[in-house]
Design an enzyme around this catalytic site. Structure first.
Site, PDB file in Angstrom:
ATOM      1  N   CYS A  48      39.111  39.125  43.309  1.00 37.32           N
ATOM      2  CA  CYS A  48      40.239  38.644  42.497  1.00 37.32           C
ATOM      3  C   CYS A  48      41.484  38.830  43.365  1.00 37.32           C
ATOM      4  O   CYS A  48      41.517  39.703  44.236  1.00 37.32           O
ATOM      5  CB  CYS A  48      40.308  39.497  41.231  1.00 37.32           C
ATOM      6  SG  CYS A  48      41.839  39.361  40.284  1.00 37.32           S
ATOM      7  N   HIS A  49      42.534  38.057  43.090  1.00 40.14           N
ATOM      8  CA  HIS A  49      43.711  38.182  43.960  1.00 40.14           C
ATOM      9  C   HIS A  49      44.341  39.576  43.886  1.00 40.14           C
ATOM     10  O   HIS A  49      44.990  40.023  44.836  1.00 40.14           O
ATOM     11  CB  HIS A  49      44.742  37.076  43.674  1.00 40.14           C
ATOM     12  CG  HIS A  49      45.461  36.679  44.912  1.00 40.14           C
ATOM     13  ND1 HIS A  49      45.533  35.395  45.385  1.00 40.14           N
ATOM     14  CD2 HIS A  49      46.115  37.434  45.829  1.00 40.14           C
ATOM     15  CE1 HIS A  49      46.208  35.387  46.531  1.00 40.14           C
ATOM     16  NE2 HIS A  49      46.568  36.605  46.810  1.00 40.14           N
ATOM     17  N   THR A  50      44.142  40.290  42.783  1.00 41.52           N
ATOM     18  CA  THR A  50      44.717  41.638  42.667  1.00 41.52           C
ATOM     19  C   THR A  50      44.158  42.558  43.764  1.00 41.52           C
ATOM     20  O   THR A  50      44.897  43.357  44.341  1.00 41.52           O
ATOM     21  CB  THR A  50      44.442  42.210  41.256  1.00 41.52           C
ATOM     22  OG1 THR A  50      44.858  41.235  40.293  1.00 41.52           O
ATOM     23  CG2 THR A  50      45.204  43.500  41.021  1.00 41.52           C
ATOM     24  N   HIS A  70      37.016  45.075  41.507  1.00 44.38           N
ATOM     25  CA  HIS A  70      37.049  45.395  40.074  1.00 44.38           C
ATOM     26  C   HIS A  70      36.366  44.336  39.227  1.00 44.38           C
ATOM     27  O   HIS A  70      36.211  44.524  38.031  1.00 44.38           O
ATOM     28  CB  HIS A  70      38.489  45.602  39.610  1.00 44.38           C
ATOM     29  CG  HIS A  70      39.359  44.400  39.764  1.00 44.38           C
ATOM     30  ND1 HIS A  70      39.888  44.019  40.976  1.00 44.38           N
ATOM     31  CD2 HIS A  70      39.771  43.477  38.865  1.00 44.38           C
ATOM     32  CE1 HIS A  70      40.597  42.921  40.811  1.00 44.38           C
ATOM     33  NE2 HIS A  70      40.532  42.554  39.539  1.00 44.38           N
ATOM     34  N   GLU A  71      35.950  43.212  39.832  1.00 44.13           N
ATOM     35  CA  GLU A  71      35.295  42.160  39.037  1.00 44.13           C
ATOM     36  C   GLU A  71      33.820  42.195  39.432  1.00 44.13           C
ATOM     37  O   GLU A  71      33.480  41.869  40.569  1.00 44.13           O
ATOM     38  CB  GLU A  71      35.945  40.818  39.410  1.00 44.13           C
ATOM     39  CG  GLU A  71      35.650  39.710  38.440  1.00 44.13           C
ATOM     40  CD  GLU A  71      36.418  38.441  38.779  1.00 44.13           C
ATOM     41  OE1 GLU A  71      37.602  38.335  38.427  1.00 44.13           O
ATOM     42  OE2 GLU A  71      35.825  37.554  39.398  1.00 44.13           O
ATOM     43  N   CYS A 100      39.508  53.932  25.079  1.00 47.79           N
ATOM     44  CA  CYS A 100      38.993  55.261  24.724  1.00 47.79           C
ATOM     45  C   CYS A 100      38.508  55.294  23.279  1.00 47.79           C
ATOM     46  O   CYS A 100      37.750  56.144  22.887  1.00 47.79           O
ATOM     47  CB  CYS A 100      40.070  56.329  24.948  1.00 47.79           C
ATOM     48  SG  CYS A 100      41.384  56.320  23.697  1.00 47.79           S
ATOM     49  N   CYS A 103      42.956  56.427  20.796  1.00 45.86           N
ATOM     50  CA  CYS A 103      44.424  56.470  20.839  1.00 45.86           C
ATOM     51  C   CYS A 103      45.024  55.411  19.906  1.00 45.86           C
ATOM     52  O   CYS A 103      44.319  54.547  19.369  1.00 45.86           O
ATOM     53  CB  CYS A 103      44.920  56.266  22.267  1.00 45.86           C
ATOM     54  SG  CYS A 103      44.731  54.580  22.862  1.00 45.86           S
ATOM     55  N   CYS A 106      44.180  51.833  20.982  1.00 44.34           N
ATOM     56  CA  CYS A 106      42.803  51.416  20.700  1.00 44.34           C
ATOM     57  C   CYS A 106      42.621  51.171  19.197  1.00 44.34           C
ATOM     58  O   CYS A 106      41.834  50.323  18.800  1.00 44.34           O
ATOM     59  CB  CYS A 106      41.808  52.447  21.221  1.00 44.34           C
ATOM     60  SG  CYS A 106      41.674  52.417  23.025  1.00 44.34           S
ATOM     61  N   CYS A 114      45.276  50.963  26.191  1.00 43.70           N
ATOM     62  CA  CYS A 114      44.770  52.317  25.921  1.00 43.70           C
ATOM     63  C   CYS A 114      45.635  53.376  26.615  1.00 43.70           C
ATOM     64  O   CYS A 114      45.923  53.260  27.806  1.00 43.70           O
ATOM     65  CB  CYS A 114      43.325  52.407  26.423  1.00 43.70           C
ATOM     66  SG  CYS A 114      42.618  54.055  26.342  1.00 43.70           S
ATOM     67  N   ARG A 118      44.557  52.850  30.443  1.00 47.86           N
ATOM     68  CA  ARG A 118      45.219  51.584  30.802  1.00 47.86           C
ATOM     69  C   ARG A 118      45.307  51.458  32.317  1.00 47.86           C
ATOM     70  O   ARG A 118      45.254  52.451  33.051  1.00 47.86           O
ATOM     71  CB  ARG A 118      46.609  51.503  30.178  1.00 47.86           C
ATOM     72  CG  ARG A 118      47.582  52.483  30.763  1.00 47.86           C
ATOM     73  CD  ARG A 118      48.976  52.209  30.266  1.00 47.86           C
ATOM     74  NE  ARG A 118      49.088  52.302  28.815  1.00 47.86           N
ATOM     75  CZ  ARG A 118      50.216  52.150  28.149  1.00 47.86           C
ATOM     76  NH1 ARG A 118      51.338  51.905  28.792  1.00 47.86           N
ATOM     77  NH2 ARG A 118      50.250  52.258  26.838  1.00 47.86           N
ATOM     78  N   CYS A 178      36.898  40.298  35.012  1.00 41.07           N
ATOM     79  CA  CYS A 178      38.361  40.266  35.139  1.00 41.07           C
ATOM     80  C   CYS A 178      38.919  38.866  34.916  1.00 41.07           C
ATOM     81  O   CYS A 178      39.435  38.547  33.860  1.00 41.07           O
ATOM     82  CB  CYS A 178      38.849  40.814  36.479  1.00 41.07           C
ATOM     83  SG  CYS A 178      40.642  40.623  36.631  1.00 41.07           S
ATOM     84  N   ARG A 373      36.271  31.584  42.784  1.00 41.18           N
ATOM     85  CA  ARG A 373      35.615  32.874  42.842  1.00 41.18           C
ATOM     86  C   ARG A 373      34.472  32.826  43.849  1.00 41.18           C
ATOM     87  O   ARG A 373      33.693  31.869  43.883  1.00 41.18           O
ATOM     88  CB  ARG A 373      35.078  33.284  41.469  1.00 41.18           C
ATOM     89  CG  ARG A 373      36.184  33.817  40.546  1.00 41.18           C
ATOM     90  CD  ARG A 373      36.874  35.015  41.164  1.00 41.18           C
ATOM     91  NE  ARG A 373      37.799  35.724  40.291  1.00 41.18           N
ATOM     92  CZ  ARG A 373      39.134  35.713  40.435  1.00 41.18           C
ATOM     93  NH1 ARG A 373      39.722  35.007  41.379  1.00 41.18           N
ATOM     94  NH2 ARG A 373      39.889  36.455  39.630  1.00 41.18           N
TER      95      ARG A 373
END
Ligand code: NAD
Ligand code: ZN
Length: 380
Positions: A48-50, A70-71, A100, A103, A106, A114, A118, A178, A373
Site C-alpha cells: 500500500c502507498h502508506t 500491513h495489507e 479492543c 473503549c 469501540c 479505538c 488506533r 487495508c 495492487r
C-alpha cells in the site's frame, strides 16, 4: 497447539535497514505472542502507498530498522494467554488499526478510533511491554503499524486481527485488509452519496478506485476521476469512473474545473492521494449547501490544510477517515462475505504478483505508478 507454539520461530523477513534503500531478506527471530497477542503465518501480503511513505521517510518520522507491511492475509500459528476468540488454524486478516471492544470508541457506532489500538505510525514496539517481537542476533527490529506483514511470521495484538471465512482465497481477500476497505468504506460509510449524486475521486490508485466502486454501489450517476497519471484513466473505466480530469491539463485550479463541469460543484468528493493540494481541491470542489469532502490520503507530517472559512459557512462539510470507518473485528468478516457473494470484485485491483524474494519489485511498480495492487507471495 502447533509444535512451534511457545517457541521462537526463525523465518525470512524483508528488513528495511535504512530509509529508501532496498529491503533485504534476512533470517529473523520471532518471539512467541505474549498475553492478548497472536502470532500469524503470513501467506500473502501486498503493498500500500502508506508502506512506501514510511520506507522513504521523506515526510514521515524515520524508524529503522523496521519490517513494513500491513495489507495481508494469513493463518493463526499460536495465541498468547487470554486470547479466547482466535485459535491456531483460523484464517485472518491483520488490520493496522484495532478494536479492543471495550473503549468508548469501540462502543460507539460512529467511531473506529479505538483508544488502545488506533493507528500509530511511529510506534515500533508492542503495546503490552514496549518491546519488539522481532530480532536479529539479539538486536531488535521494529514493527510497523502493529502488523509488519513483510515477514513469514509476525505478532499482533488480538484486537488487530479479523477472523474471516476460511473458504475465502487469501491471495485475493488480503487486499481487503487495508486499501479496498479504506476506499470503499470512505464512500459508503463516510461520504454516503445519495443515489444519483456526482462524486469526484482524487487519486486513482487502489484506494481511490475502491472509493469509485463505493460510489457506483451507492448509485452515483457521475463519477469523476482526478489524477496526474494519465495511465490510470483507462484502468479506471473498469471501476465505474465516467469522466477524467488531469490537473496538469488545466491552467486554473482543478477545483474550478470541477465546479464548472458540474454546475456549481460535486455532491461528494473522496481524496485518496496524500497530497495536501489535492486535499484542499477536494474540499473546495464540493457544492455549497450540501457538499461533503472526505480525506483519506496520509499527509506529509508538516502539511497544513488552508481554506477560506467562508467555504464552511457556505455549508460544505469536510471529513476524514482511517480504514473507511470499518471496525476491524466486527465489520471486516462481512466485507469478505461481500467478495464471496460477488458483490465486491477484487481481481481487478490486483495487477501484479511477485515472489517474496522479489519484494523490491513491488516498490518499483508502485513508485512508477504502474501497479494498483501487487501481491507478494510469501512462499516464493
Ligand atoms: P497509489 O500510489 O496507488 O495511488 C495514489 C494516486 O494518487 C496515484 O495514481 C497518483 O498519481 C495520484 N496522485 C498523487 N498526487 C496527486 C495529485 N496532487 N492530484 C491528483 N492525483 C494525485 O496509492 P494508494 O495505495 O491507492 O493510497 C492512496 C492514499 O491513501 C495514500 O496517501 C495512502 O497512504 C492512503 N491510505 C490511507 C488510508 C486510511 O486509512 N486513511 C489507508 C490506506 C491508504
Ligand atoms: Zn494501507
Amino acid at each position: 497447539m502447533s509444535s512451534t507454539a511457545g517457541q521462537v520461530i526463525k523465518c525470512r523477513a524483508a528488513v528495511s535497514w535504512e530509509a529508501g534503500k532496498p529491503l533485504v531478506i534476512e533470517e529473523v527471530e520471532v518471539a512467541p505472542p505474549k498475553a492478548m497477542e497472536v502470532r500469524l503465518k503470513i501467506l500473502y501480503t501486498s503493498l500500500c502507498h502508506t508502506d512506501v511513505y514510511f520506507w522513504e521517510a521523506k515526510g514521515q518520522t524515520p524508524v529503522f530498522p523496521r519490517i513494513f507491511g500491513h495489507e495481508a492475509g494469513g493463518i493463526v500459528e499460536s495465541v498468547g494467554e487470554g486470547v479466547t476468540d482466535l485459535a491456531p488454524g483460523d484464517h485472518v486478516l491483520p488490520i493496522f488499526t484495532g478494536e479492543c471492544r471495550e473503549c468508548a470508541h469501540c462502543k460507539s457506532e460512529e467511531s473506529n478510533m479505538c483508544d488502545l489500538l488506533r493507528i500509530n505510525t511511529d510506534r515500533g514496539v508492542m503495546i503490552s511491554d514496549g518491546q519488539s517481537r522481532f530480532s536479529i542476533n539479539g538486536k531488535p527490529i521494529y514493527h510497523f503499524l502493529g502488523t509488519s506483514t513483510f515477514s513469514e511470521y509476525t505478532v499482533l495484538h488480538v484486537g488487530c486481527v479479523a477472523k474471516i471465512n476460511p473458504a475465502a482465497p487469501l491471495d485475493k481477500v488480503c487486499v481487503i485488509s487495508c486499501g479496498i476497505s479504506t476506499g470503499y468504506g470512505a464512500t459508503v460509510n463516510v461520504a454516503r452519496p445519495p443515489k444519483g449524486s456526482t462524486v469526484a475521486v482524487f487519486g486513482l490508485g487502489a484506494v481511490g478506485l475502491a472509493a469509485a466502486e463505493g460510489a457506483r454501489a451507492s448509485g452515483a450517476s457521475r463519477i469523476i476521476g482526478v489524477d496526474l497519471n494519465p495511465k490510470r484513466f483507462e484502468e479506471a473505466k473498469k471501476f465505474g469512473v465516467t469522466e477524467f480530469v488531469n490537473p496538469a491539463d488545466h491552467k486554473k485550479p482543478v477545483q474550478e474545473v470541477l465546479v464548472e463541469m458540474t454546475n456549481g460543484g460535486v455532491d461528494r468528493s473522496v481524496e485518496c492521494t496524500g497530497n495536501i493540494n489535492a486535499m484542499i481541491s477536494a474540499f473546495e470542489c464540493v457544492h455549497d449547501g450540501w457538499g461533503v469532502a472526505v480525506l483519506v490520503g496520509v499527509p506529509h507530517k508538516d502539511a497544513e490544510f488552508k481554506t477560506h472559512p467562508v467555504n464552511f459557512l457556505n455549508e460544505r462539510t469536510l471529513k476524514g477517515t482511517f480504514f473507511g470507518n470499518y471496525k476491524p473485528r466486527t465489520d471486516i468478516p462481512g466485507v469478505v462475505e461481500k467478495y464471496m457473494n460477488k458483490e465486491l470484485e477484487l481481481e481487478k485491483f490486483i495487477t501484479h504478483s511477485v515472489p517474496f524474494s522479489e519484494i523490491n519489485k513491488a516498490f518499483d511498480l508502485m513508485l512508477k505508478g504502474e501497479s494498483l495492487r501487487c501481491i507478494i507471495r510469501m512462499d516464493g
